[in-house]
Scaffold this active site. Structure first.
Site, short mmCIF file in Angstrom:
data_model
loop_
_atom_site.label_atom_id
_atom_site.label_comp_id
_atom_site.label_asym_id
_atom_site.label_seq_id
_atom_site.Cartn_x
_atom_site.Cartn_y
_atom_site.Cartn_z
N ARG A 1 0.80 -1.16 0.00
CA ARG A 1 -0.15 0.06 0.09
C ARG A 1 0.90 1.23 0.07
O ARG A 1 0.24 2.32 -0.20
CB ARG A 1 -0.85 0.12 1.29
N ARG B 1 -18.21 -2.50 8.89
CA ARG B 1 -16.89 -2.31 9.55
C ARG B 1 -16.87 -0.92 10.05
O ARG B 1 -17.50 -0.01 9.31
CB ARG B 1 -15.79 -2.55 8.38
N ARG C 1 -9.96 7.95 4.02
CA ARG C 1 -9.23 6.51 3.53
C ARG C 1 -8.80 6.76 2.00
O ARG C 1 -8.07 6.38 1.46
CB ARG C 1 -9.90 5.49 3.76
N ARG D 1 -21.55 -2.05 2.36
CA ARG D 1 -20.75 -3.18 2.73
C ARG D 1 -21.18 -3.83 3.91
O ARG D 1 -21.10 -3.11 4.92
CB ARG D 1 -19.26 -2.91 2.65
P1 ADP Z 1 -10.25 -1.97 2.00
O1 ADP Z 1 -10.46 -3.31 1.66
O2 ADP Z 1 -11.44 -1.04 2.27
O3 ADP Z 1 -9.09 -1.30 1.18
P2 ADP Z 1 -8.33 -3.28 3.74
O4 ADP Z 1 -9.29 -4.36 4.45
O5 ADP Z 1 -7.52 -3.68 2.93
O6 ADP Z 1 -9.51 -1.95 3.30
O7 ADP Z 1 -7.78 -2.46 4.98
C1 ADP Z 1 -8.46 -2.05 6.10
C2 ADP Z 1 -7.26 -1.18 7.08
O8 ADP Z 1 -6.24 -2.02 7.46
C3 ADP Z 1 -6.64 -0.12 6.02
O9 ADP Z 1 -7.33 1.20 6.35
C4 ADP Z 1 -5.55 0.16 7.06
O10 ADP Z 1 -5.79 0.90 8.17
C5 ADP Z 1 -5.08 -1.27 7.48
N1 ADP Z 1 -4.14 -1.95 6.43
C6 ADP Z 1 -4.64 -2.71 5.45
N2 ADP Z 1 -3.60 -3.09 4.65
C7 ADP Z 1 -2.62 -2.41 5.04
C8 ADP Z 1 -1.20 -2.00 4.56
N3 ADP Z 1 -0.52 -2.84 3.53
N4 ADP Z 1 -0.39 -1.35 5.13
C9 ADP Z 1 -0.76 -0.49 6.20
N5 ADP Z 1 -2.34 -0.67 6.62
C10 ADP Z 1 -2.83 -1.53 6.18
P1 ADP Z 2 -12.19 -3.58 -1.25
O1 ADP Z 2 -11.67 -4.86 -0.91
O2 ADP Z 2 -11.63 -2.91 -2.46
O3 ADP Z 2 -12.52 -2.35 -0.11
P2 ADP Z 2 -14.82 -4.89 -1.51
O4 ADP Z 2 -14.63 -6.01 -2.33
O5 ADP Z 2 -14.93 -5.18 -0.05
O6 ADP Z 2 -13.76 -3.63 -1.95
O7 ADP Z 2 -16.16 -4.00 -1.94
C1 ADP Z 2 -16.72 -3.03 -1.38
C2 ADP Z 2 -18.23 -3.17 -1.42
O8 ADP Z 2 -18.71 -2.85 -2.71
C3 ADP Z 2 -18.80 -4.54 -0.80
O9 ADP Z 2 -19.95 -4.16 -0.20
C4 ADP Z 2 -18.92 -5.37 -2.15
O10 ADP Z 2 -20.10 -6.13 -2.06
C5 ADP Z 2 -19.15 -3.98 -3.33
N1 ADP Z 2 -18.83 -4.43 -4.68
C6 ADP Z 2 -17.65 -5.20 -4.82
N2 ADP Z 2 -17.71 -5.15 -6.31
C7 ADP Z 2 -18.83 -4.40 -6.93
C8 ADP Z 2 -19.09 -4.01 -8.02
N3 ADP Z 2 -18.73 -4.49 -9.07
N4 ADP Z 2 -20.34 -3.34 -8.38
C9 ADP Z 2 -21.08 -2.87 -7.05
N5 ADP Z 2 -20.66 -3.30 -5.82
C10 ADP Z 2 -19.50 -4.12 -5.62
#
Ligand code: ADP
Ligand code: ADP
Length: 285
Positions: free
Chosen positions: A159, A231, A242, A198
């Site tokens: 990241r 979440r 974010r 979500r």
């Molecule tokens: P999203 O799917 O919405 O991108 P993640 O589940 O990947 O979120 O990450 C949730 C949180 O966990 C981030 O906002 C950050 O606080 C932390 N995090 C996840 N991956 C990393 C990373 N590679 N480096 C630093 N923080 C991280």
């Molecule tokens: P990230 O890991 O990048 O944070 P997620 O896979 O958790 O993203 O997706 C974020 C939200 O958007 C979830 O509620 C998921 O069900 C929804 N979502 C994922 N892909 C799509 C899509 N192609 N169109 C609409 N909603 C989606």
């Protein structure tokens, strides 16, 4: 005259009897007609002694799963809510490689109440990145586990540029290489709606959306039946922070990987299946 007519009728009856088969005869030998000689099909030639049976060799079937591409080391990058976790589930099961989500690892640590969990909990709640010196060793440790040696799907890691450089060093040390970096592109305007709808499974990390991808039974994980949660970092006020963090610290990875010829850009504003289709064909290229 009457006698002549009677004689003629008797003659007629007799000839009829000869022409029609007896009722009883037909019942006794029902198969007579069917027993007509039928030409037997030619027998397949027996293989000569000592020569193996020349059975046709099974034709190789096309490997639609892409497993033949193993080992695959893939990164999924994109803004929070782009659909990385959703696509990661599909890619991981199709290509049979473990899904390494740093976000899921941190959430599991928080749930388990470990030292790591206590350290990262306030950072996640505030939408701030966990420092590199905490994150990098966790990933290295996960990569050394036996199931991760044949390829890994990274979701949300690296990241930052220092994380990308650290991963490169780790791969060099392990004699592995990165095959593809998939960037899922979704504009900020679509992100807030995705995050507010979500729902996640706190047990197995499965991701749903109340509208776009609802679970079969409202509020329950399809796979394990656990109650789904929203979440804490998906509140609208945290989401904007974010997105800013993504722009400042993660988006520079695009310029880092593009010149290396590793980047595949995918339009994330389509159905999850359509997005997966693009990723799949991009990975097989
Ligand atoms: P999203 O799917 O919405 O991108 P993640 O589940 O990947 O979120 O990450 C949730 C949180 O966990 C981030 O906002 C950050 O606080 C932390 N995090 C996840 N991956 C990393 C990373 N590679 N480096 C630093 N923080 C991280
Ligand atoms: P990230 O890991 O990048 O944070 P997620 O896979 O958790 O993203 O997706 C974020 C939200 O958007 C979830 O509620 C998921 O069900 C929804 N979502 C994922 N892909 C799509 C899509 N192609 N169109 C609409 N909603 C989606």
């Amino acid at each position: 005259m009457a006698r002549a007519t009677a004689a003629a009728q008797k003659k007629k009856k007799a000839s009829k009897k000869r022409a029609a088969p007896k009722k009883g005869a037909a019942q006794k030998k029902p198969g007579l007609r069917k027993l007509k000689r039928v030409k037997k099909p030619a027998l397949a030639a027996k293989p000569a002694k000592g020569i193996p049976d020349p059975k046709p060799t099974p034709r190789p079937t096309p490997d639609m799963s892409g497993r033949s591409l193993l080992p695959l080391n893939i990164l999924l990058i994109g803004p929070p809510g782009a659909g990385k976790g959703t696509q990661a589930e599909k890619i991981s099961s199709t290509f049979n490689i473990p899904h390494l989500s740093t976000g899921n690892l941190f959430r599991a640590a928080i749930k388990a109440g470990t030292e790591l969990g206590k350290k990262v909990e306030p950072l996640l709640a505030a939408g701030k990145l966990v420092p590199d010196d905490v994150t990098i060793p966790i990933v290295d440790e996960r990569l050394s586990q036996p199931d991760a040696t044949q390829g890994v799907l990274f979701d949300g890691y690296p990241r930052t540029i220092p994380q990308a450089e650290a991963l490169e060093r780790t791969f060099e040390r392990l004699g592995r290489k990165l095959n593809r970096v998939v960037l899922i592109e979704v504009p900020d305007s679509a992100i807030v709606a995705r995050m507010s709808g979500r729902r996640s499974c706190p047990k197995d990390g499965s991701v749903y959306h109340v509208v776009a991808n609802p679970p079969r039974e409202p509020g329950k994980c399809d796979k394990c039946g656990t109650d789904l949660v929203t979440r804490p970092d998906d509140q609208p006020e945290t989401v904007q922070g974010r997105l800013n963090t993504y722009t400042a610290q993660t988006a520079p990875l695009i310029a880092y990987y593009e010149p290396k010829g590793l980047l595949a850009r995918v339009d994330g504003v389509r159905t999850p299946d359509q997005v997966f289709e693009s990723i799949h064909s991009g990975l097989r290229r």
